[in-house]
Each structure stands twice: as C-alpha cells, then as structure tokens.
Design a protein around this motif. Sequence first.
Motif, PDB file in Angstrom:
ATOM      1  N   LYS A  13      54.063  34.523  27.000  1.00 23.53           N
ATOM      2  CA  LYS A  13      52.678  34.974  26.998  1.00 23.53           C
ATOM      3  C   LYS A  13      51.893  34.250  28.095  1.00 23.53           C
ATOM      4  CE  LYS A  13      52.403  36.212  22.128  1.00 23.53           C
ATOM      5  NZ  LYS A  13      51.683  36.004  20.852  1.00 23.53           N
ATOM      6  N   THR A  14      51.141  35.014  28.861  1.00 21.98           N
ATOM      7  CA  THR A  14      50.313  34.444  29.915  1.00 21.98           C
ATOM      8  C   THR A  14      48.916  34.140  29.384  1.00 21.98           C
ATOM      9  OG1 THR A  14      49.651  36.646  30.654  1.00 21.98           O
ATOM     10  CG2 THR A  14      51.584  35.668  31.709  1.00 21.98           C
ATOM     11  N   GLN A  15      48.245  33.222  30.041  1.00 20.83           N
ATOM     12  CA  GLN A  15      46.900  32.870  29.635  1.00 20.83           C
ATOM     13  C   GLN A  15      45.931  34.005  29.985  1.00 20.83           C
ATOM     14  OE1 GLN A  15      45.991  30.275  27.902  1.00 20.83           O
ATOM     15  NE2 GLN A  15      48.062  29.397  27.864  1.00 20.83           N
ATOM     16  N   PRO A  16      44.981  34.312  29.113  1.00 20.28           N
ATOM     17  CA  PRO A  16      44.010  35.377  29.426  1.00 20.28           C
ATOM     18  C   PRO A  16      43.120  34.987  30.593  1.00 20.28           C
ATOM     19  CG  PRO A  16      43.358  34.209  27.450  1.00 20.28           C
ATOM     20  CD  PRO A  16      44.735  33.706  27.805  1.00 20.28           C
ATOM     21  N   ASN A  17      42.699  35.982  31.352  1.00 17.94           N
ATOM     22  CA  ASN A  17      41.822  35.737  32.487  1.00 17.94           C
ATOM     23  C   ASN A  17      40.460  35.243  32.012  1.00 17.94           C
ATOM     24  OD1 ASN A  17      43.794  36.602  34.286  1.00 17.94           O
ATOM     25  ND2 ASN A  17      43.120  38.737  34.176  1.00 17.94           N
ATOM     26  N   GLN A  18      39.891  34.335  32.784  1.00 17.18           N
ATOM     27  CA  GLN A  18      38.576  33.806  32.458  1.00 17.18           C
ATOM     28  C   GLN A  18      37.492  34.761  32.938  1.00 17.18           C
ATOM     29  OE1 GLN A  18      37.689  30.062  34.241  1.00 17.18           O
ATOM     30  NE2 GLN A  18      36.017  29.594  32.848  1.00 17.18           N
TER      31      GLN A  18
END
Length: 279
Positions: free
Chosen positions: A40-45
């Motif tokens: 899982k990738t980190q959500p965009n800020q």
Amino acid sequence: MLSFNSVSSRVLQTLNSTFNFTATRHACKITSIHAITSMKTQPNQVNHSVELGNRRKCLLDRPGLFGIKRGMITWFNDNGRQFPATVIEIDSVEVIKHKTEQEFGYTSVMVGAVDKLKNVNNLKLFEQAGVSPKHKLGEFRVRSETGLVPVGAELKADMFAVGQMVDIKGITKGKGFAGVMKRHGFKGLAATHGVSKAHRKQGATGGNQDPGRVLPGKKMAGRMGGRSSTEMNLEVLHADGDAGILVVKGCIPGPNKAYVKITDSVKLYGKSIESIERD
C-alpha cells in the motif's frame, strides 16, 4: 559430462524455488499477480485544504477599519511641497464577532461601521456583541488568535500611525460599456492609409487556423469598472481618532461616499505561519 535433461531439470528446480515457477510439459507458468502480496502506498497530501492554506497565506497580525471616502484634497508637507491626498471618514467602527479556527477553519474579526437606525437585520448578532446595529459588516483575517480584538471594542482612526503604509480596497467607479482604447489602453488603428471608420477598434482578435478561435480572457470591449480594486502601500498623512478622520497620500478606488476597507500593508507587515516557523 552432464546431459541436457539433467541440466534442464536443475534449471527448473532453481526457477521453481526462486520465482515460484511450475513446469508442465516443458512449459513454465508464473504465479498469478493477484496472489502476490501488494504494498500500500501513502495517500497524496492535499495541498488545498483550509488548514494548509492558512499556513501559506500572508496574513496580518491585527484587523483593520471600514471607512467612507469623502473626497480628495491638496496636502502640503513641511517643505511646502504639495501632492494629492484622500480624506476618509471613520464612523463608529466596532468589533461584532470573532471567528476561530476550531469552529470555522480560520481566524478572523467581524467588524461593523456606521450606526443603522431602521430596517435592521440580524439584530440578535448586535445584541450579543453589545453594540448598535451597523450599515456595513465585514471580516478581517488575522494570523492567529492573538490578533483578536475584544468584542464590542471601538476601533478608531489613530490605530494607524502617521507615516506607516496601508492597503485600501474598494469598488471602482462603474463606467458602463467601454471600448478597448478606454478600457484597456489600446492605441487603436491608423488615422489614415485606408482605414475607414475603424480608428478606435481593436483589430484582429483571433487567427484563422491557429488557434482558429478567440481565446478566453481576450481583451475586448465590454463593461468597465464596478470591480474590486486594491491600492497598496499608501502613506498615512494624518490620523485623528476623536474626529474620525484619516488622510492618506494619493487616490483610492471608488466614488465619494463609498465604503473602503483599510488594513496594514500586507507586503510590509504581513507574514505567513510557514515563514515565521522558518525564521
């Protein structure tokens, strides 16, 4: 000497142990990608939220005033030099309400000006503040809650010091439908050399093939004035809190008797929370 079958069997065993291959009739198949554990990738800020916008926005440490433009005069300095100046009336400017970041997402001070005697709306708002109803209401964004002025306090013209710079915002005079020479400063077409009845027109507006249309925002004839405008870095020449008079150098937008919004110069006194933390 190794045979071909022994080498191929060792290769298949190595592939099977390393890449999870399975061999069927001398054909190799890789395991389905859906069986491999995904990462899982980190959500965009989100950079356009209200909280981050407040940190980037250049804000002042205190609110400003609402005034009434009364006209222009000639001001003389101590050396006898004269220059144009504008007189602004400050009439019954009082704090009505606070807006905090916890409740509204930003911090501001609601200010009212000029007492209103009849046809009053939002009477409960003024009763809670303990002030008389006002003609003009507006907000002034401040950097933090330390810049909140107590509710019911009166703001006078002498809150601005003589010699400091202020920004004044108002609605420009409406001039109706105007051509491109008056509205945008075009020089117009030639006065001779075959130009017939088109001396004040704008000329070509769009290309035939590239782009083949008139682009949005093209400067053309249209309604002029009646829009918000801000004059920045105007010097304060005179400030009388008891008389309610503020004199600034130069001209300001709007006709006489129009409301204007007066604040400290954002370019000189404004800072953002991010810049303060960096310093």
